[in-house]
Motif scaffolding. Structure first.
Motif, mmCIF file in Angstrom:
data_model
loop_
_atom_site.group_PDB
_atom_site.id
_atom_site.type_symbol
_atom_site.label_atom_id
_atom_site.label_comp_id
_atom_site.label_asym_id
_atom_site.label_seq_id
_atom_site.Cartn_x
_atom_site.Cartn_y
_atom_site.Cartn_z
ATOM 1 N N LYS A 1 0.844 -1.201 0.000
ATOM 2 C CA LYS A 1 0.000 0.000 0.000
ATOM 3 C C LYS A 1 0.879 1.250 0.000
ATOM 4 C CE LYS A 1 -3.573 -2.263 2.826
ATOM 5 N NZ LYS A 1 -4.350 -2.178 4.088
ATOM 6 N N TYR B 1 -2.333 4.809 -9.449
ATOM 7 C CA TYR B 1 -2.016 3.588 -10.187
ATOM 8 C C TYR B 1 -2.460 3.705 -11.644
ATOM 9 C CZ TYR B 1 -1.888 -1.223 -11.733
ATOM 10 O OH TYR B 1 -1.620 -2.370 -12.453
ATOM 11 N N ARG C 1 -6.897 3.181 -7.465
ATOM 12 C CA ARG C 1 -6.509 4.544 -7.104
ATOM 13 C C ARG C 1 -6.034 5.324 -8.329
ATOM 14 N NH1 ARG C 1 -8.218 5.293 -1.742
ATOM 15 N NH2 ARG C 1 -7.649 3.448 -0.515
ATOM 16 N N ARG D 1 0.302 8.558 -1.429
ATOM 17 C CA ARG D 1 -0.418 8.628 -2.706
ATOM 18 C C ARG D 1 -0.309 10.008 -3.341
ATOM 19 N NH1 ARG D 1 -4.756 5.897 0.358
ATOM 20 N NH2 ARG D 1 -4.405 3.653 0.136
ATOM 21 N N GLU E 1 -5.417 -0.582 -4.173
ATOM 22 C CA GLU E 1 -4.527 0.361 -4.844
ATOM 23 C C GLU E 1 -4.727 0.371 -6.357
ATOM 24 O OE1 GLU E 1 -2.651 2.538 -3.394
ATOM 25 O OE2 GLU E 1 -2.844 1.812 -1.345
#
Length: 332
Positions: free
Chosen positions: A87, A125, A122, A92, A119
């Motif tokens: 993670k 990504y 997200r 992020r 993830e």
């Protein structure tokens, strides 16, 4: 874009992407993919390397500052971030900001265990797939392990007889890191390029009494006395604790997942086989650990892995074997 380890070399020969994500639960294959990326980056002039570990102690502001810093000497840099939990967490925003405008003088390498499924949804990504490469590492299927082992031997200039191959497959039980080490040992030990059962047996007899994988099993089984004994032997033999850490960290995270699966009334055998684990001794150790250890003990073990990693890289006043001994005591 997504890529397999087999496709990576061809992609690297075309151009160097600004960011790579290498994820998976096979430490050897993850390490080798990362080494290919590092080699290509160094050849392209990215000599400097800065490494971060995304544990609870990491201040992501320092990562952001490094990603945004201008090199005083116009030197290209490789920034590596290890994700031990799969993670990004508080990182992020930092990674999204980097991906929005990748720097010409930086190659970013994210190194993770199997990426947390959340993830994949997200923003960071999805942007990474457009800007860089995600190398996904999957376990070798048991029926393909003999062929992989034979290829590994060929790369060392060795040929395995059918009997030697069967013996090694039985001994190694699909453990790629152990297989790689065994091939190295055979290449050094053997006086001939053809490896038969006798050569394998002699190499086994001459190998160290204790090895990294025995220690992981003892830690999961809670045999602290034997674990401490093996730790002492490995330390005296000068083993690199990072090789152990890759296996240990992977198995602890699998035990955490297994504990959750048991709470959801899944069968341990079914869960472990779905993760590519079929070795009876390893399955037994993991099931016992999942039933024996508390969630707090397992979280503590993850933190110890971070301590061992940092100490191995010189970021602690105490040595990695100190933290490993503490972990052995904590997992009783």
């Amino acid at each position: 874009m997504k890529a397999t380890p087999a496709q990576l070399n061809q992609l690297l020969s075309k151009k160097l992407a600004p960011v790579y994500l290498v994820s998976g639960d096979e430490p050897l294959l993850v390490q080798e993919a990362c080494d290919e990326i590092r080699k290509t980056a160094r050849t392209a002039g990215y000599e400097d390397r800065v490494t971060f570990h995304a544990d609870k102690q990491l201040d992501w502001r320092s990562v952001a500052e490094e990603c945004g810093a201008l090199s005083l000497f116009a030197e290209k840099r490789r920034i590596e971030i290890h994700l031990p939990t799969g993670k990004l967490g508080d990182g992020r925003d930092v990674i999204e900001q980097f991906l929005a405008s990748p720097a010409d003088d930086i190659v970013l390498l994210l190194i993770s265990v199997k990426l947390d499924p959340a993830e994949l949804r997200r923003k960071w990504y999805k942007t990474l797939q457009n800007e860089g490469v995600h190398v996904t590492v999957w376990p070798i299927d048991p029926d393909k392990f003999p062929g992989w082992l034979q290829q590994r031997a060929k790369a060392q200039g060795l040929t395995l007889t059918r009997g030697a191959l069967d013996m090694l497959v039985h001994r190694l039980e699909g453990n790629l890191l152990a297989a790689s080490q065994e091939m190295d040992r055979l290449a050094l030990f053997s006086k001939t390029k053809t490896i038969d059962e006798e050569v394998v047996e002699q190499a086994v007899q001459n190998s160290a009494r204790f090895n990294l994988f025995e220690l992981v099993t003892e830690l999961l089984m809670g045999d602290v006395a034997n674990a401490q004994k093996i730790i002492g032997a490995l330390e005296q033999e000068g083993d690199n604790p990072l090789g152990l850490l890759a296996v240990l960290s992977r198995d602890i995270h699998l035990v955490i997942e297994l504990q959750q699966a048991l709470a959801n009334r899944e069968t341990p055998g079914g869960f472990l086989k779905s993760r590519g684990i079929r070795q009876p001794q390893r399955m037994k150790a993991m099931e016992r650990a999942a039933r024996r250890l508390s969630p707090e003990q397992l979280r503590s073990a993850v933190l110890f892995c971070s301590d061992i990693d940092r100490a191995s890289k010189g970021f602690s006043d105490l040595g990695p074997w100190h933290y490993l001994r503490s972990m052995a005591t904590a997992l009783v």
